[in-house]
Scaffold this active site. Structure first.
Site, short mmCIF file in Angstrom:
data_model
loop_
_atom_site.label_atom_id
_atom_site.label_comp_id
_atom_site.label_asym_id
_atom_site.label_seq_id
_atom_site.Cartn_x
_atom_site.Cartn_y
_atom_site.Cartn_z
N TYR A 1 0.85 -1.18 0.00
CA TYR A 1 0.00 0.00 0.00
C TYR A 1 0.89 1.24 0.00
CZ TYR A 1 -4.12 -2.81 1.41
OH TYR A 1 -5.15 -3.71 1.49
N ARG B 1 -16.32 0.48 -2.58
CA ARG B 1 -15.45 1.58 -3.01
C ARG B 1 -16.14 2.94 -2.99
NH1 ARG B 1 -13.93 -3.71 -4.17
NH2 ARG B 1 -11.69 -3.75 -4.46
N GLY B 2 -17.09 3.12 -2.10
CA GLY B 2 -17.77 4.40 -1.97
C GLY B 2 -19.15 4.44 -2.57
N SER C 1 -21.82 4.49 0.04
CA SER C 1 -21.62 5.47 1.11
C SER C 1 -22.76 6.45 1.23
CB SER C 1 -20.32 6.24 0.87
OG SER C 1 -20.44 7.07 -0.29
#
Length: 335
Positions: free
Chosen positions: A58, A212-213, A216
């Site tokens: 990462y 991945r959002g 949300s």
């Protein structure tokens, strides 16, 4: 807010019912503020989140160093560090082509660097990020068991593996948990993987719980993605797929409104409600997003709520795969 705890598998560590996924603080989702990232890690720990997930690749090591700096101001024993290894990066930051390097030599080499970057002498859960069909699983696990016996790692995990591989691995090592994408839009693990994990007493740490959002409640069809944001190539964020998926999210938002919660809180709570052996990872990069996610830890979904959620987003309703075709083809969990 005290976050409840649950045991990660029959033989794994006791962790918070929600974990913090740190990827977005260093990679793939556009710019992140380092000071805010560290403040978010601190708030997560202070709020009772003890599971922090990262990978040595990462940000080409940046994420581990970031977490290491954050932990200098907190008690190491209060944190369960979950680390993935195996992916390779080029000097320009791009990912090297598969296969992943999960050889016994790589296990020890990558572990050495992770320990140094994190500023610790042990890692709680260490796992290959993906498998390499050219390297016997037994060889990788053998090296992990050796490192476990030496005290450098406490538990062994796996990531994105299918039911057959889980069974094979459990004959070689005691597996604490399997990390895999699982959300209202990614229900694949329910077919064979989750039943196998439960049969063997292995936990599940779920990443991508907000897809991945998408889930949300903060995403819009006209949102512009910054350079380097991998969602630009994600099938679920492409044109007609995006419109279809956002319509599903809107329906979920109506359920959330009735419950007096946010869309993301309902999406996270739904994953946690699928079993005490499942721990959702939230990828909050800011304290306000973390605070919102924390609200999911005390959100109870009764039978009516679960029924309404199932109507809003039925299994298999998502448009587009969770990764591009090339990546999907490499996933053992999709075989």
């Amino acid at each position: 807010m005290a976050v409840p705890q649950r045991k990660l598998g029959a033989n794994g560590p006791t962790v918070s019912s929600i974990g913090l996924g740190a990827l977005g603080m260093s990679d793939l989702y556009g710019p992140a503020d380092e000071a805010e990232s560290i403040a978010t890690i601190h708030e997560a720990i202070d709020s009772g989140i003890n599971l922090i997930d990262t990978g040595d690749f990462y940000g080409s090591g940046h994420n581990e160093m970031l977490i290491g700096r954050a932990l200098t101001q907190r008690n190491r024993e209060d944190v369960v560090l979950s680390v993935k290894f195996g992916a390779r990066r080029a000097p320009d930051g791009s990912f090297q082509p598969v296969p992943y390097d999960v050889s016994p030599a790589a296990v020890k080499d990558r572990l050495a660097y992770s320990l140094r970057r994190l500023g610790t002498d042990y890692i709680d859960i260490y796992r290959p990020s993906r498998l390499n069909p050219e390297i016997p699983l037994e060889d990788t696990l053998g090296a992990l068991v050796e490192m476990q016996q030496a005290g450098y790692i406490r538990f062994i995990g796996l990531s994105e593996v299918g039911a057959d591989t889980i069974r094979r691995a459990s004959k070689v090592a005691q597996i604490s948990d399997v990390q895999i994408e699982y959300s209202l839009l990614s229900r694949g693990p329910e077919r064979a993987i989750i039943p196998t994990l439960r049969e063997l007493g292995i936990g599940l740490t779920a990443y991508g719980v907000l897809s991945r959002g998408l889930l949300s409640g903060h995403w819009s069809a006209d949102r512009n993605l910054s350079a380097g944001d991998f969602r630009a190539s994600s099938p679920r964020f492409q044109s007609e797929n995006l419109g279809h998926n956002l319509a599903l999210v809107e329906a979920l938002g109506q359920v959330a409104s009735r419950l007096g919660a946010t869309t993301s809180q309902v999406a996270i709570a739904w994953v946690a409600a699928q079993g005490e052996d499942i721990v959702p990872l939230v990828g909050a990069r800011r304290r306000d997003r973390l605070e919102e996610s924390l609200g999911a830890s005390t959100l109870h979904l009764d039978e009516r709520a679960l029924s309404e959620i199932a109507q809003a987003i039925p299994a298999g309703a998502a448009a587009g795969e969770r990764y591009a075709a090339g990546q999907m083809a490499t996933l053992d969990s999709e075989k």
